[in-house]
Write a protein that holds these residues in place. Structure first.
Motif, PDB file in Angstrom:
ATOM      1  N   GLN A   1      -3.628  -4.418 -11.843  1.00 23.70           N
ATOM      2  CA  GLN A   1      -4.574  -4.825 -10.814  1.00 23.70           C
ATOM      3  C   GLN A   1      -4.609  -3.782  -9.702  1.00 23.70           C
ATOM      4  O   GLN A   1      -3.586  -3.193  -9.343  1.00 23.70           O
ATOM      5  CB  GLN A   1      -4.257  -6.215 -10.271  1.00 23.70           C
ATOM      6  CG  GLN A   1      -2.874  -6.423  -9.701  1.00 23.70           C
ATOM      7  CD  GLN A   1      -2.705  -7.849  -9.189  1.00 23.70           C
ATOM      8  OE1 GLN A   1      -3.690  -8.528  -8.865  1.00 23.70           O
ATOM      9  NE2 GLN A   1      -1.484  -8.317  -9.113  1.00 23.70           N
ATOM     10  N   VAL A   2      -5.824  -3.575  -9.188  1.00 24.87           N
ATOM     11  CA  VAL A   2      -6.067  -2.572  -8.147  1.00 24.87           C
ATOM     12  C   VAL A   2      -6.940  -3.212  -7.077  1.00 24.87           C
ATOM     13  O   VAL A   2      -7.935  -3.869  -7.391  1.00 24.87           O
ATOM     14  CB  VAL A   2      -6.776  -1.327  -8.713  1.00 24.87           C
ATOM     15  CG1 VAL A   2      -7.062  -0.328  -7.602  1.00 24.87           C
ATOM     16  CG2 VAL A   2      -5.954  -0.689  -9.818  1.00 24.87           C
ATOM     17  N   ARG A   3      -6.574  -3.035  -5.827  1.00 24.40           N
ATOM     18  CA  ARG A   3      -7.403  -3.511  -4.713  1.00 24.40           C
ATOM     19  C   ARG A   3      -7.712  -2.347  -3.783  1.00 24.40           C
ATOM     20  O   ARG A   3      -6.805  -1.621  -3.346  1.00 24.40           O
ATOM     21  CB  ARG A   3      -6.715  -4.617  -3.928  1.00 24.40           C
ATOM     22  CG  ARG A   3      -7.457  -4.996  -2.626  1.00 24.40           C
ATOM     23  CD  ARG A   3      -6.883  -6.202  -1.951  1.00 24.40           C
ATOM     24  NE  ARG A   3      -7.152  -7.403  -2.744  1.00 24.40           N
ATOM     25  CZ  ARG A   3      -6.692  -8.624  -2.426  1.00 24.40           C
ATOM     26  NH1 ARG A   3      -5.938  -8.782  -1.335  1.00 24.40           N
ATOM     27  NH2 ARG A   3      -6.964  -9.651  -3.197  1.00 24.40           N
ATOM     28  N   ASN A   4      -8.996  -2.216  -3.458  1.00 22.52           N
ATOM     29  CA  ASN A   4      -9.447  -1.272  -2.440  1.00 22.52           C
ATOM     30  C   ASN A   4      -9.973  -2.088  -1.268  1.00 22.52           C
ATOM     31  O   ASN A   4     -10.955  -2.811  -1.396  1.00 22.52           O
ATOM     32  CB  ASN A   4     -10.546  -0.358  -2.989  1.00 22.52           C
ATOM     33  CG  ASN A   4     -10.057   0.488  -4.145  1.00 22.52           C
ATOM     34  OD1 ASN A   4      -8.971   1.059  -4.077  1.00 22.52           O
ATOM     35  ND2 ASN A   4     -10.842   0.574  -5.218  1.00 22.52           N
ATOM     36  N   SER A   5      -9.294  -1.995  -0.123  1.00 23.41           N
ATOM     37  CA  SER A   5      -9.628  -2.811   1.042  1.00 23.41           C
ATOM     38  C   SER A   5      -9.982  -1.933   2.228  1.00 23.41           C
ATOM     39  O   SER A   5      -9.385  -0.870   2.433  1.00 23.41           O
ATOM     40  CB  SER A   5      -8.453  -3.721   1.402  1.00 23.41           C
ATOM     41  OG  SER A   5      -8.732  -4.469   2.571  1.00 23.41           O
TER      42      SER A   5
ATOM     43  N   ASP B   1       0.817  -1.208   0.000  1.00 19.88           N
ATOM     44  CA  ASP B   1       0.000   0.000   0.000  1.00 19.88           C
ATOM     45  C   ASP B   1       0.852   1.260   0.000  1.00 19.88           C
ATOM     46  O   ASP B   1       0.528   2.251  -0.676  1.00 19.88           O
ATOM     47  CB  ASP B   1      -0.919  -0.028   1.224  1.00 19.88           C
ATOM     48  CG  ASP B   1      -1.806   1.212   1.313  1.00 19.88           C
ATOM     49  OD1 ASP B   1      -2.190   1.717   0.256  1.00 19.88           O
ATOM     50  OD2 ASP B   1      -2.104   1.654   2.436  1.00 19.88           O
ATOM     51  N   SER B   2       1.966   1.252   0.727  1.00 18.86           N
ATOM     52  CA  SER B   2       2.737   2.482   0.932  1.00 18.86           C
ATOM     53  C   SER B   2       4.204   2.377   0.524  1.00 18.86           C
ATOM     54  O   SER B   2       4.885   3.404   0.449  1.00 18.86           O
ATOM     55  CB  SER B   2       2.668   2.895   2.410  1.00 18.86           C
ATOM     56  OG  SER B   2       3.147   1.844   3.247  1.00 18.86           O
ATOM     57  N   ASN B   3       4.707   1.155   0.286  1.00 14.36           N
ATOM     58  CA  ASN B   3       6.137   0.994  -0.023  1.00 14.36           C
ATOM     59  C   ASN B   3       6.319   0.050  -1.210  1.00 14.36           C
ATOM     60  O   ASN B   3       6.830  -1.056  -1.070  1.00 14.36           O
ATOM     61  CB  ASN B   3       6.869   0.462   1.213  1.00 14.36           C
ATOM     62  CG  ASN B   3       8.377   0.443   1.013  1.00 14.36           C
ATOM     63  OD1 ASN B   3       8.928   1.250   0.266  1.00 14.36           O
ATOM     64  ND2 ASN B   3       9.042  -0.498   1.694  1.00 14.36           N
ATOM     65  N   PRO B   4       5.919   0.463  -2.413  1.00 15.95           N
ATOM     66  CA  PRO B   4       6.041  -0.418  -3.581  1.00 15.95           C
ATOM     67  C   PRO B   4       7.492  -0.696  -3.937  1.00 15.95           C
ATOM     68  O   PRO B   4       8.361   0.173  -3.814  1.00 15.95           O
ATOM     69  CB  PRO B   4       5.331   0.366  -4.685  1.00 15.95           C
ATOM     70  CG  PRO B   4       5.410   1.793  -4.253  1.00 15.95           C
ATOM     71  CD  PRO B   4       5.336   1.770  -2.765  1.00 15.95           C
TER      72      PRO B   4
ATOM     73  N   GLN C   1      -3.937  -2.792   3.248  1.00 14.93           N
ATOM     74  CA  GLN C   1      -4.156  -3.919   2.336  1.00 14.93           C
ATOM     75  C   GLN C   1      -4.643  -3.469   0.952  1.00 14.93           C
ATOM     76  O   GLN C   1      -4.951  -4.308   0.107  1.00 14.93           O
ATOM     77  CB  GLN C   1      -5.151  -4.906   2.943  1.00 14.93           C
ATOM     78  CG  GLN C   1      -4.612  -5.663   4.137  1.00 14.93           C
ATOM     79  CD  GLN C   1      -3.347  -6.447   3.815  1.00 14.93           C
ATOM     80  OE1 GLN C   1      -3.266  -7.103   2.787  1.00 14.93           O
ATOM     81  NE2 GLN C   1      -2.364  -6.352   4.688  1.00 14.93           N
ATOM     82  N   SER C   2      -4.717  -2.167   0.708  1.00 14.43           N
ATOM     83  CA  SER C   2      -5.022  -1.667  -0.628  1.00 14.43           C
ATOM     84  C   SER C   2      -3.721  -1.567  -1.431  1.00 14.43           C
ATOM     85  O   SER C   2      -2.643  -1.367  -0.870  1.00 14.43           O
ATOM     86  CB  SER C   2      -5.688  -0.291  -0.544  1.00 14.43           C
ATOM     87  OG  SER C   2      -6.910  -0.366   0.160  1.00 14.43           O
ATOM     88  N   TYR C   3      -3.817  -1.712  -2.753  1.00 14.57           N
ATOM     89  CA  TYR C   3      -2.613  -1.593  -3.574  1.00 14.57           C
ATOM     90  C   TYR C   3      -3.006  -1.408  -5.036  1.00 14.57           C
ATOM     91  O   TYR C   3      -4.160  -1.582  -5.428  1.00 14.57           O
ATOM     92  CB  TYR C   3      -1.720  -2.833  -3.433  1.00 14.57           C
ATOM     93  CG  TYR C   3      -2.367  -4.133  -3.835  1.00 14.57           C
ATOM     94  CD1 TYR C   3      -2.493  -4.499  -5.180  1.00 14.57           C
ATOM     95  CD2 TYR C   3      -2.865  -5.020  -2.874  1.00 14.57           C
ATOM     96  CE1 TYR C   3      -3.096  -5.692  -5.556  1.00 14.57           C
ATOM     97  CE2 TYR C   3      -3.464  -6.211  -3.244  1.00 14.57           C
ATOM     98  CZ  TYR C   3      -3.572  -6.536  -4.574  1.00 14.57           C
ATOM     99  OH  TYR C   3      -4.172  -7.718  -4.941  1.00 14.57           O
ATOM    100  N   HIS C   4      -2.017  -1.075  -5.843  1.00 24.23           N
ATOM    101  CA  HIS C   4      -2.164  -1.106  -7.297  1.00 24.23           C
ATOM    102  C   HIS C   4      -0.830  -1.558  -7.884  1.00 24.23           C
ATOM    103  O   HIS C   4       0.247  -1.295  -7.332  1.00 24.23           O
ATOM    104  CB  HIS C   4      -2.591   0.254  -7.856  1.00 24.23           C
ATOM    105  CG  HIS C   4      -1.650   1.382  -7.529  1.00 24.23           C
ATOM    106  ND1 HIS C   4      -0.497   1.639  -8.241  1.00 24.23           N
ATOM    107  CD2 HIS C   4      -1.714   2.313  -6.546  1.00 24.23           C
ATOM    108  CE1 HIS C   4       0.118   2.684  -7.729  1.00 24.23           C
ATOM    109  NE2 HIS C   4      -0.598   3.109  -6.686  1.00 24.23           N
TER     110      HIS C   4
END
Length: 422
Positions: free
Chosen positions: A398-402, A11-14, A407-410
């Motif tokens: 892919q994109v997740r909204n949690s 989510d914050s550290n790709p 736990q969200s990411y793209h």
């Protein structure tokens, strides 16, 4: 070769990563009088450039073999299913959140013949389940079954089935990972008894597999539970260009059982690869599953449908799904999934195909009050430049909204693969 701009799905550290993924797909088909076998598998090595992650060797396998010891009297069957599943189902599919799983079944089958239309068989099988990291999944099982068949006509068969399975886990108390936190859980042994009737019909343009019965779970030193069980598989080719299939189930199940082929399913021959498969597994590689790998039994409610329209140059597929799991022992992983996939393949040239897909999924964990909405879409261009050589270029986002914290990411992925096939 893969490039990802967020290999850890953070989510914050790709983390941007290049990956080299050599592999081999293999298949074996034997339809002899003594040995009948259908084996399909993939062996893959994943090399993460820069050594930020440990390299991995992974295997995917679906194998069925039957040895005819005495014709029409005694068979010995072996089935094996291997795959890659998450260690922690509540965490993202990062390189360190994967494990190898395997489920093996083997044993004799005795056939009895009562006239021209009535027959029976008795089965005794040993089953073993194994996971490389989640040890409470590991178990030994014994299964006995009696089946009585009656042929109603050349295309329709009715059967009565009695099954009993005893499940014993290797660890009565095990440690599992839940949302990144280790917790200790009990893994009670249990017995599953099932009685059901089954009707199958195979016609030229229509097939049906209908099952209805009763199932009971008896846990050792714990409560028992019983429910009706039902499974349905329907396939209909209503015109030369249009097909529809529907599958549904209401039954007790667990992670090991879900790895086995269910009625109406079959091993897909990898050598007859569908172009859409390249989108999910570029180069024919291995993808990580979505099962919760543990020892728990759940009540499963599943409904899936697939509509396909195809012509010589174009194919369209629409596949909605619904799945609900209610766990008997602990409600932590109770979940419902709604979603679907739309995919299209268009042949630009006799040897060149463009594929596109969109996948959407809404996963709700009832007890955890967590909802994940995941969207995945992509394009693939494939070209067959000789009878043995082909290449693919793929882009997937892919994109997740949690609703869960962090736990969200793209992620954006680009693949280039070269395939040699014999």
């Amino acid at each position: 070769v893969e490039h990802s701009d967020n290999i850890t799905l953070s989510d914050s550290n790709p983390v941007s990563q290049n990956v080299f993924i050599p592999g081999i797909n293999f298949s074996y088909l034997q339809q002899g009088s003594t040995l009948q076998a259908n084996v399909n598998g993939t062996l893959q090595y994943t090399d993460y450039f820069g050594h930020q992650f440990s390299n991995q060797t992974q295997t995917q396998l679906a194998a069925q073999a039957n040895w005819t010891v005495l014709p029409k009297r005694l068979d010995f069957t072996v089935e094996d299913y291997a795959g890659v599943e998450p260690v922690d189902s509540l965490a993202s599919n990062a390189p360190n959140n994967r494990q190898q799983t395997n489920v093996l079944s083997l044993g004799p089958t005795l056939h009895l013949q009562f006239g021209n239309v009535m027959r029976a068989q008795v089965e005794l099988h040993y089953l073993n389940s194994y996971a490389s990291k989640v040890k409470d999944f590991n178990s030994s099982r014994g299964m006995a079954a009696f089946r009585l068949y009656r042929d109603l006509n050349p295309t329709d068969t009715l059967s009565l089935n009695l099954e009993s399975q005893r499940v014993k886990f290797d660890h009565s108390v095990a440690t599992t990972t839940l949302g990144g936190v280790n917790s200790t859980i009990a893994t009670p042994d249990y017995t599953r008894n099932e009685a059901y009737g089954r009707y199958t019909s195979t016609l030229m343009h229509f097939n049906a597999d209908l099952l209805l019965g009763w199932s009971k779970i008896d846990f050792t030193h714990a409560r028992s539970d019983s429910k009706p069980m039902a499974r349905i598989t329907l396939g209909w080719q209503f015109t030369p260009h249009h097909t529809l299939s529907v599958t549904g189930a209401y039954q007790f199940s667990d992670a090991a059982q879900d790895m086995f082929l269910q009625p109406g399913q079959s091993i897909v021959n990898i050598t007859n690869e569908n172009p859409t498969d390249v989108i999910y597994n570029p180069g024919g590689g291995i993808s990580t599953g979505n099962l919760v790998i543990d020892s728990e039994v759940y009540l499963e409610k599943v409904l899936q449908a697939t509509y396909t329209y195809h012509t010589e140059r174009f194919q369209l597929s629409v596949a909605p799904t619904y799945d609900k799991l209610s766990y008997l022992d602990s409600a932590t992983f109770n979940q419902s999934t709604r979603g679907g996939t739309i995919s299209a393949d268009y042949r630009l040239h006799p040897n060149t195909t463009l594929t596109a897909f969109v996948n959407a999924e809404k996963l709700t964990y009832t007890s955890l009050e967590r909802t994940d909405k995941t969207y995945r879409y992509g394009l693939d261009l494939g070209h067959q430049w000789t009878p043995h050589w082909s290449w693919h270029v793929s882009y997937i986002r892919q994109v997740r909204n949690s609703s869960a914290l962090a736990q969200s990411y793209h992620e954006n992925e680009v693949f280039f693969s070269v395939v040699f096939r014999r």
